[in-house]
Scaffold this motif. Structure first.
Motif, PDB file in Angstrom:
ATOM      1  N   ASN A  35       0.831  -1.210   0.000  1.00  0.00           N
ATOM      2  CA  ASN A  35       0.000   0.000   0.000  1.00  0.00           C
ATOM      3  C   ASN A  35       0.864   1.258   0.000  1.00  0.00           C
ATOM      4  OD1 ASN A  35      -2.310  -1.525   0.025  1.00  0.00           O
ATOM      5  ND2 ASN A  35      -2.737  -1.254   2.209  1.00  0.00           N
ATOM      6  N   ALA A  36       1.948   1.224   0.782  1.00  0.00           N
ATOM      7  CA  ALA A  36       2.865   2.372   0.805  1.00  0.00           C
ATOM      8  C   ALA A  36       3.497   2.572  -0.561  1.00  0.00           C
ATOM      9  CB  ALA A  36       3.941   2.145   1.870  1.00  0.00           C
ATOM     10  N   CYS A  37       3.844   1.475  -1.200  1.00  0.00           N
ATOM     11  CA  CYS A  37       4.415   1.547  -2.548  1.00  0.00           C
ATOM     12  C   CYS A  37       3.405   2.150  -3.521  1.00  0.00           C
ATOM     13  CB  CYS A  37       4.832   0.143  -2.984  1.00  0.00           C
ATOM     14  SG  CYS A  37       5.698   0.084  -4.560  1.00  0.00           S
ATOM     15  N   ASP A  38       2.153   1.724  -3.419  1.00  0.00           N
ATOM     16  CA  ASP A  38       1.102   2.288  -4.273  1.00  0.00           C
ATOM     17  C   ASP A  38       0.971   3.796  -4.078  1.00  0.00           C
ATOM     18  OD1 ASP A  38       0.201   0.295  -5.866  1.00  0.00           O
ATOM     19  OD2 ASP A  38      -1.525  -0.251  -4.640  1.00  0.00           O
ATOM     20  N   ALA A  39       1.047   4.229  -2.817  1.00  0.00           N
ATOM     21  CA  ALA A  39       0.910   5.664  -2.524  1.00  0.00           C
ATOM     22  C   ALA A  39       2.001   6.465  -3.223  1.00  0.00           C
ATOM     23  CB  ALA A  39       0.972   5.886  -1.013  1.00  0.00           C
ATOM     24  N   ILE A  40       3.198   5.902  -3.287  1.00  0.00           N
ATOM     25  CA  ILE A  40       4.304   6.594  -3.961  1.00  0.00           C
ATOM     26  C   ILE A  40       4.149   6.522  -5.472  1.00  0.00           C
ATOM     27  CG2 ILE A  40       6.786   6.416  -4.411  1.00  0.00           C
ATOM     28  CD1 ILE A  40       7.099   5.693  -1.423  1.00  0.00           C
ATOM     29  N   LEU A  41       3.740   5.373  -5.992  1.00  0.00           N
ATOM     30  CA  LEU A  41       3.568   5.233  -7.439  1.00  0.00           C
ATOM     31  C   LEU A  41       2.463   6.160  -7.951  1.00  0.00           C
ATOM     32  CD1 LEU A  41       3.900   1.358  -7.865  1.00  0.00           C
ATOM     33  CD2 LEU A  41       5.626   3.111  -8.293  1.00  0.00           C
ATOM     34  N   LYS A  42       1.423   6.337  -7.145  1.00  0.00           N
ATOM     35  CA  LYS A  42       0.362   7.277  -7.532  1.00  0.00           C
ATOM     36  C   LYS A  42       0.911   8.696  -7.649  1.00  0.00           C
ATOM     37  CE  LYS A  42      -3.329   4.780  -5.092  1.00  0.00           C
ATOM     38  NZ  LYS A  42      -4.219   4.848  -3.906  1.00  0.00           N
ATOM     39  N   LEU A  43       1.686   9.102  -6.646  1.00  0.00           N
ATOM     40  CA  LEU A  43       2.235  10.458  -6.662  1.00  0.00           C
ATOM     41  C   LEU A  43       3.206  10.634  -7.825  1.00  0.00           C
ATOM     42  CD1 LEU A  43       2.248  13.169  -5.200  1.00  0.00           C
ATOM     43  CD2 LEU A  43       4.211  12.360  -3.872  1.00  0.00           C
ATOM     44  N   ARG A  44       4.023   9.622  -8.059  1.00  0.00           N
ATOM     45  CA  ARG A  44       4.966   9.693  -9.176  1.00  0.00           C
ATOM     46  C   ARG A  44       4.212   9.824 -10.496  1.00  0.00           C
ATOM     47  NH1 ARG A  44       8.778   4.668  -9.418  1.00  0.00           N
ATOM     48  NH2 ARG A  44       9.743   5.688  -7.605  1.00  0.00           N
ATOM     49  N   LYS A  45       3.104   9.083 -10.633  1.00  0.00           N
ATOM     50  CA  LYS A  45       2.316   9.159 -11.862  1.00  0.00           C
ATOM     51  C   LYS A  45       1.647  10.523 -11.986  1.00  0.00           C
ATOM     52  CE  LYS A  45       1.839   6.546 -14.510  1.00  0.00           C
ATOM     53  NZ  LYS A  45       2.492   6.377 -15.854  1.00  0.00           N
ATOM     54  N   LEU A  46       1.098  11.045 -10.900  1.00  0.00           N
ATOM     55  CA  LEU A  46       0.486  12.378 -10.933  1.00  0.00           C
ATOM     56  C   LEU A  46       1.506  13.433 -11.336  1.00  0.00           C
ATOM     57  CD1 LEU A  46      -1.691  12.206  -7.684  1.00  0.00           C
ATOM     58  CD2 LEU A  46      -2.553  12.357 -10.036  1.00  0.00           C
ATOM     59  N   SER A  47       2.713  13.315 -10.806  1.00  0.00           N
ATOM     60  CA  SER A  47       3.776  14.266 -11.147  1.00  0.00           C
ATOM     61  C   SER A  47       4.127  14.171 -12.627  1.00  0.00           C
ATOM     62  CB  SER A  47       5.006  13.998 -10.276  1.00  0.00           C
ATOM     63  OG  SER A  47       6.057  14.887 -10.599  1.00  0.00           O
ATOM     64  N   ASP A  48       4.232  12.943 -13.140  1.00  0.00           N
ATOM     65  CA  ASP A  48       4.547  12.750 -14.555  1.00  0.00           C
ATOM     66  C   ASP A  48       3.460  13.320 -15.458  1.00  0.00           C
ATOM     67  OD1 ASP A  48       6.845  11.477 -13.779  1.00  0.00           O
ATOM     68  OD2 ASP A  48       6.070   9.444 -14.082  1.00  0.00           O
ATOM     69  N   LEU A  49       2.215  13.226 -14.981  1.00  0.00           N
ATOM     70  CA  LEU A  49       1.088  13.718 -15.783  1.00  0.00           C
ATOM     71  C   LEU A  49       0.905  15.239 -15.647  1.00  0.00           C
ATOM     72  CD1 LEU A  49      -1.553  10.917 -15.003  1.00  0.00           C
ATOM     73  CD2 LEU A  49      -0.233  11.209 -17.111  1.00  0.00           C
ATOM     74  N   GLY A  50       1.699  15.864 -14.801  1.00  0.00           N
ATOM     75  CA  GLY A  50       1.568  17.308 -14.585  1.00  0.00           C
ATOM     76  C   GLY A  50       0.431  17.674 -13.672  1.00  0.00           C
ATOM     77  N   GLU A  51      -0.104  16.705 -12.945  1.00  0.00           N
ATOM     78  CA  GLU A  51      -1.245  16.941 -12.055  1.00  0.00           C
ATOM     79  C   GLU A  51      -0.806  17.402 -10.666  1.00  0.00           C
ATOM     80  OE1 GLU A  51      -4.567  16.369 -12.690  1.00  0.00           O
ATOM     81  OE2 GLU A  51      -4.341  15.688 -14.753  1.00  0.00           O
TER      82      GLU A  51
END
Length: 650
Positions: A35-51
């Protein structure tokens, strides 16, 4: 008619999760860290998407797991997306609501096929109550203006929510561990569990890491000293030396070798990965790198280990991962059973797992995966056989049990691989069955003679070599069911396996038809041996063999031998023992041997009856010793008789 809605009493949910959903208590480590890994992957994806413009580019993401034996706590902390109070109510208070699923649904158009989000069902968080009496969440969302929130629950249906003193983005989950699970407070035990489940998660994981300080040295200190005129002087004292920084090393490999293209991997990398994962310091023979994107995603590496003895054939280990999260070893539904003799790793993000991420569902889908893996293994072996036959033949003795077992278990695998199934011959080379039959067609046709014990059957091998005949070596316990399977599968070819002492090939005999006198002689000799050996059921035959040095051989038909072996395998089976007992062998005397010829002359001399008995017993035992080990009593008599014969010669 009355209609209504089914109701679920929420107070029963956590006991069900704790007792029935997960099979092992240590699963909480996998679920919380995932779950902690998911939380980081979500943020990394949001950052990549410019969100997420407020997240710095190139920021270092990590998960920290800490233990505190004094306070009996375990904490799992990440610097991922975090949560607002409303999101806690949505993701935590609503059991089985998946934050990962909601995230994927929201951004599905931008995620692409190769998304990295791990979570499935939203139940993983509650696994922490398997070991914790109380759980606390402190979290701060990545969103601008968000307030830190705290959630506290003591394992029932009641919880408390309040403001948190957390000041950095991310989430900390604190488990207040119960006494019955205090072993997880030991760093050694927790490290072993993290290594088991999380060795290849895509975010760095630290266990009890040292704190990082931004200060590089202590500031210089000053002291006030008065000079002789009373003036104040400021002197700089020596600075305190800065202690060396403690090394922070993650416990996981965020980019495991199976994620790379096979073309980008070196032999040394494959060998190093093998040693690290399986703690086996013997180098593997070779490996197969799996990489598939359609109709399902699957990556992995299968290693063919070097085996030292037959007992090791069952010691394989194939680790199954789901999005780099360990699921289980040796899952037979996904991995063909015969491949479980190997060692390897497989990662399939599309595995149809149940809600506990521990078991599979959707049997048809899984069978397709299993079939693909089997085809890839067959393709690799066939390619190696065709392109580098010498190296493949060098591997054969080690990999043959695996291949033969695979042939027995899966007809499709045998059909694909049969041209690469090799047989070692008494000539010392390795050939497939088509090649063996082609070069022995004139002498033995469709009959394949085999050796099961090269020492015990050395006399028969010698006879074969003298007449330029060849047999194949089939010396393992797996070979008996293997040849039965091949005979059945290739029954249209009328292929037949016979042990080298089961039949006399026509190429070993002179081929002369017995005269009436010789037939009568055979009956007399059979009666003689029956009387001397005290065995009225003994069958005796006389043949003129091309090899004059051999006095006699013992033959047992292939069918009878297999029935005897089946009888022994199934604990005796009295009926079969009676039908195919120890009297089924035939003693074949070699008429062209000088000792046998002398015996024929002596048998009618009444003054030499003792010598006749001595020679007959010795001939029988010599022949039997090349057929199977003598029982203890018979071996003792053989040794005593041999000494007596030597004395008489002297």
């Amino acid at each position: 008619m009355e209609k209504g809605n089914l109701s679920i009493h929420s107070e029963n949910i956590l006991p069900i999760i704790k007792k029935w959903l997960y099979s092992d208590a240590d699963i909480f480590v996998r679920e919380l860290v995932s779950n902690a890994c998911d939380a980081i992957l979500k943020l990394r994806k949001l950052s990549d998407l410019g969100e997420a413009p407020n997240v710095a580019k190139g920021e270092k993401y990590e998960i920290c797991v800490r233990t505190d034996k004094e306070n009996k706590t375990i904490t799992v902390e990440d610097n991922g997306v975090g949560m607002t109070a409303d999101e806690i109510k949505e993701y935590i208070n609503q059991i089985a609501f998946s934050g990962a699923s909601a995230f994927l649904e929201k951004y599905q158009d931008k995620m692409g096929a190769d998304n990295e989000i791990i979570g499935h069902f939203g139940l993983g968080f509650y696994s922490c109550f398997m070991v914790a009496d109380k759980v606390q969440i402190d979290t701060l969302s990545w969103q601008d203006g968000a307030a830190a929130a705290r959630w506290l629950c003591e394992g029932g249906i009641e919880y408390e929510m309040s403001d948190s003193d957390r000041t950095t983005r991310g989430t900390t989950i604190t488990l207040f561990v119960g006494d019955e699970h205090a072993e997880y407070l030991e760093e050694f035990n927790l490290r072993a569990t993290l290594t088991k489940y999380c060795s290849f998660l895509p975010v760095e994981i630290y266990l009890n890491p040292p704190e990082i300080s931004d200060e590089t040295s202590e500031p210089a200190q000053t002291a006030e000293i008065l000079d002789t005129d009373g003036e104040s002087l400021e002197l700089e004292t020596e600075t305190e030396p800065t202690p060396p920084k403690a090394e922070r090393k993650p416990i996981n490999d965020t980019a495991p070798l199976w994620l790379k293209s096979a073309n980008d991997c070196t032999d040394d990398e494959y060998k190093t990965f093998y040693r690290q994962v399986f703690m086996d310091f013997n180098e593997p023979l070779f490996w197969i790198h799996l990489n598939m994107d359609y109709p399902f995603r699957l990556k992995g590496i299968l290693y063919f280990p070097k085996l030292k003895h037959e007992l090791e054939y069952i010691e394989g280990q194939v680790k199954l991962y789901n999005n780099q999260v360990y699921v289980a070893d040796n899952i037979k539904e996904v991995i063909p059973e015969y491949l479980l003799l190997l060692k390897g790793v497989m990662d399939c993000p599309d595995l149809p797992l149940n809600v506990s991420r521990s078991f599979l569902q959707n049997d048809g889908y899984v069978k397709k995966m299993s079939g693909y893996i089997s085809r890839k293994v067959a393709d690799k072996l066939n390619s190696l056989h065709k392109k580098d036959g010498e190296k493949y033949r060098g591997y054969w003795d080690d990999i043959s049990p695996f291949i033969k077992y695979g042939c027995i278990k899966e007809a499709d695998f045998y059909e694909k691989i049969k041209a690469a199934v090799l047989y070692k011959t008494t000539n010392g080379d390795y050939v497939n069955m088509e090649e063996f039959l082609a070069r022995n067609a004139e002498k033995t046709a469709k009959k394949v003679f085999y050796v099961s014990d090269d020492q015990l059957q050395a006399q028969y091998i010698k006879m074969f070599r003298e007449q330029e005949l060849e047999a194949v070596y089939l010396t393992t316990k797996l070979d008996n069911p293997f040849i039965s399977y091949i005979e059945q599968y290739e029954r249209e070819q009328e292929l037949q396996f016979n042990r080298i002492d089961s039949d006399l090939s026509t190429a070993l005999k002179q081929g002369e038809t017995a005269t009436e006198e010789e037939t009568k002689q055979k009956e007399e000799v059979e009666k003689l041996f029956q009387e001397i050996l005290g065995n009225s059921n003994l069958k005796v035959d006389i043949e003129t063999l091309k090899s004059e040095s051999i006095s006699a051989v013992v033959l047992l038909s292939e069918q009878v031998r297999r029935m005897q072996e089946m009888s022994r395998a199934y604990g005796g089976m009295d009926g079969l023992q009676g039908m195919f007992g120890g009297d089924a062998e035939t003693l074949v005397l070699n008429r062209s041997n000088k000792l046998v010829q002398a015996l024929f002359r002596l048998k009618d001399d009444q003054t030499r009856k003792d010598d006749t008995a001595l020679i007959s017993q010795q001939i029988y035992d010599l022949a039997m010793m090349s057929h199977k080990p003598l029982p203890n009593e018979q071996m003792t008599k053989f040794i005593e008789r041999s000494n007596l014969i030597l004395e008489r010669i002297l």
